[in-house]
Design a protein around this motif. Structure first.
Motif, PDB file in Angstrom:
ATOM      1  N   LEU A  40     -62.330 -10.900 -28.021  1.00 15.06           N
ATOM      2  CA  LEU A  40     -63.734 -10.373 -27.751  1.00 15.06           C
ATOM      3  C   LEU A  40     -63.588  -8.843 -27.943  1.00 15.06           C
ATOM      4  CD1 LEU A  40     -64.842 -12.026 -24.601  1.00 15.06           C
ATOM      5  CD2 LEU A  40     -65.249 -12.866 -26.864  1.00 15.06           C
ATOM      6  N   CYS A 147     -66.933 -16.899 -23.108  1.00 14.44           N
ATOM      7  CA  CYS A 147     -67.035 -15.709 -23.735  1.00 14.44           C
ATOM      8  C   CYS A 147     -68.265 -15.113 -23.417  1.00 14.44           C
ATOM      9  CB  CYS A 147     -66.744 -15.797 -25.183  1.00 14.44           C
ATOM     10  SG  CYS A 147     -65.064 -16.542 -25.627  1.00 14.44           S
ATOM     11  N   ASN A 366     -65.264 -17.222 -30.676  1.00 10.91           N
ATOM     12  CA  ASN A 366     -65.081 -18.308 -29.871  1.00 10.91           C
ATOM     13  C   ASN A 366     -64.105 -19.200 -30.660  1.00 10.91           C
ATOM     14  OD1 ASN A 366     -67.043 -17.681 -28.166  1.00 10.91           O
ATOM     15  ND2 ASN A 366     -68.459 -18.538 -29.413  1.00 10.91           N
TER      16      ASN A 366
END
Length: 454
Positions: A40, A147, A366
């Motif tokens: 991320l 996430c 993801n």
């Protein structure tokens, strides 16, 4: 590590199925192959802000801070006691070596939380955040939830706010699921699931008729073999089939896989355990917990009628099965023994089908780490080539995993050495592609023959 326990209890059915399927492999040196991982953006937040957001995430999702005791019990630990153990800080580098090392972690689930966070920093700020989770605690959908919640928590902390305005009860925890399964609602669901499973297993047994499996000695120490095919042709065909027939994209792949199994096992039909995300409530949809479980689908063979009719039958069975994937494996196993007898565990009755849809594989944030030798779907160098991976211990006995997006698909076939699939594995992947391309073309002419090797 020794920790205080906030609360604990037995595993829920999805957890038990995972550990019973893996057995000793759940904490083997190869368990990292099943890890989920994601990277991320760090948004240049401070380490303190990111750490606070991670703590919020761990409060919200108990399964990320639980220990698994003897693969039968789970104990939820306080966030503060293990927070430092799950966070690693390293300089951000183009290769992300610290993150890659974390992704290869084989978690010791009886003494280690099933998650790691790698803060990749530069200039005192967090540039990227790597997340690695053991598959026993999360599935593809859950990784997306994780996430989303982590970014939300960090951004809130950076603004001095508390994240997650709603109550924690909006997220179903693994222990909550286990308690429900033991109650009246779980009992009623299990009875309905048992009825559905028995109906499917009896249908399979009857459709196989007098077929008998080849006599093969099972390996005491199973060896897993894997091969992969990246195919734009299969992805395009799957989209066409779904659009013209009004079925899900996954059904086209499932029916083609069944056709390949029928050819190899020389059977009129195939029993395939389709893995289902099994997220039928808002509480589970907001949870990161692993909810994927198998459900039997009797896949009609290529000689069971016209393609469109077989597709409709397969789609109906697959759709109905989603409702009943959550089923106690301690009940499912004896039921399979009772109905299938010696047919249980064969390629004709027990192959697995795992479909990861466009929503889960289409976002880089993801993505799952699919092992050391995975490769991009769309790389021209890999299109139209079946690639084999080095053998390793353990793994599912026979399974096809499909990662699909509109621009391409990755078909991964895995099998144990003693199944006899090794000599025909590449041909099976080619046959799946051929069947789907043939079906998408309106199936003019005879169905494709089995046996193409390149």
């Amino acid at each position: 590590m020794s920790m205080t326990v906030e609360r604990g209890g037995r595993l829920n059915w999805a957890q038990r199925e995972w550990f019973e399927d893996l057995g000793a492999d759940s904490e083997s040196e190869w368990s990292f192959e099943a890890n989920f991982s994601a990277v991320l953006p760090g948004h240049d937040f401070t380490q303190g802000e990111v750490t606070a957001g991670i703590a919020d995430l761990l409060v919200r999702h108990e399964g990320l801070r639980s220990l698994i005791v003897r693969a039968s019990r789970q104990d939820v630990c306080p966030v503060g006691e293990g927070l430092a153990e799950v966070i690693r800080v390293a300089p951000d580098d183009p290769a992300g070596e610290a993150f890659q090392a974390a992704a290869r972690t084989s978690f010791r689930l009886h003494e280690q939380w099933p998650v790691l966070f790698v803060l990749l920093t530069a200039g005192g700020r967090v540039r990227r955040i790597g997340v690695v989770v053991d598959h026993s605690a999360v599935d593809g959908w859950g990784m997306r939830v994780l996430c989303r919640d982590l970014e939300r928590a960090i951004k809130a902390r950076a603004k001095g706010r508390e994240p997650f305005g709603g109550p924690l009860e909006s997220v179903e925890q693994p222990l909550d699921t286990a308690l429900w399964e033991e109650g009246p609602g779980g009992t009623r669901h299990q009875e309905r699931a048992r009825t559905h499973w028995r109906r499917q297993l009896v249908t399979l047994r009857d459709s196989l008729g007098d077929w008998s499996p080849k006599t093969v000695k099972r390996d005491d120490f199973p060896v897993l073999h894997t091969c992969r095919l990246a195919s734009r042709r299969a992805a395009e065909a799957a989209e066409t089939i779904a659009a013209t027939a009004g079925t899900s994209v996954s059904t086209g792949y499932l029916l083609a896989f069944g056709a390949a199994v029928c050819e190899v096992e020389e059977t009129p039909s195939a029993g395939v355990f389709a893995l289902s995300a099994n997220r039928l409530s808002a509480g589970v949809q907001g949870s990161v917990r692993k909810a994927v479980m198998p459900v039997p689908v009797v896949v009609p063979g290529p000689r069971a009628g016209a393609y469109r009719e077989r597709l409709a039958v397969c789609a109906a069975r697959q759709l109905q099965g989603h409702r009943f994937a959550n089923f106690d494996p301690g009940v499912a196993g004896p039921l399979e023994d009772d109905v299938l007898g010696s047919l249980r565990g064969t390629g004709a009755s027990s192959a697995r089908f795992n479909y990861i849809d466009n929503a889960l594989v289409g976002s880089a944030a993801n993505s799952r780490s699919w092992g050391r030798d995975s490769f991009p779907f769309g790389d021209p160098a890999h299109q139209g080539v079946v690639r084999f991976s080095p053998p390793r211990p353990g793994g599912s006995r026979y399974i096809l995993t499909v990662q699909h997006r509109v621009s391409g698909a990755l078909l991964t076939l895995a099998w144990h050495e003693d199944t006899g699939w090794g000599d025909v594995a590449a041909a099976m992947l080619w046959h799946i592609e051929d069947v789907m391309v043939w079906a998408a073309s309106g199936h003019e002419g005879p169905p494709p023959e089995f046996g193409r090797t390149d």
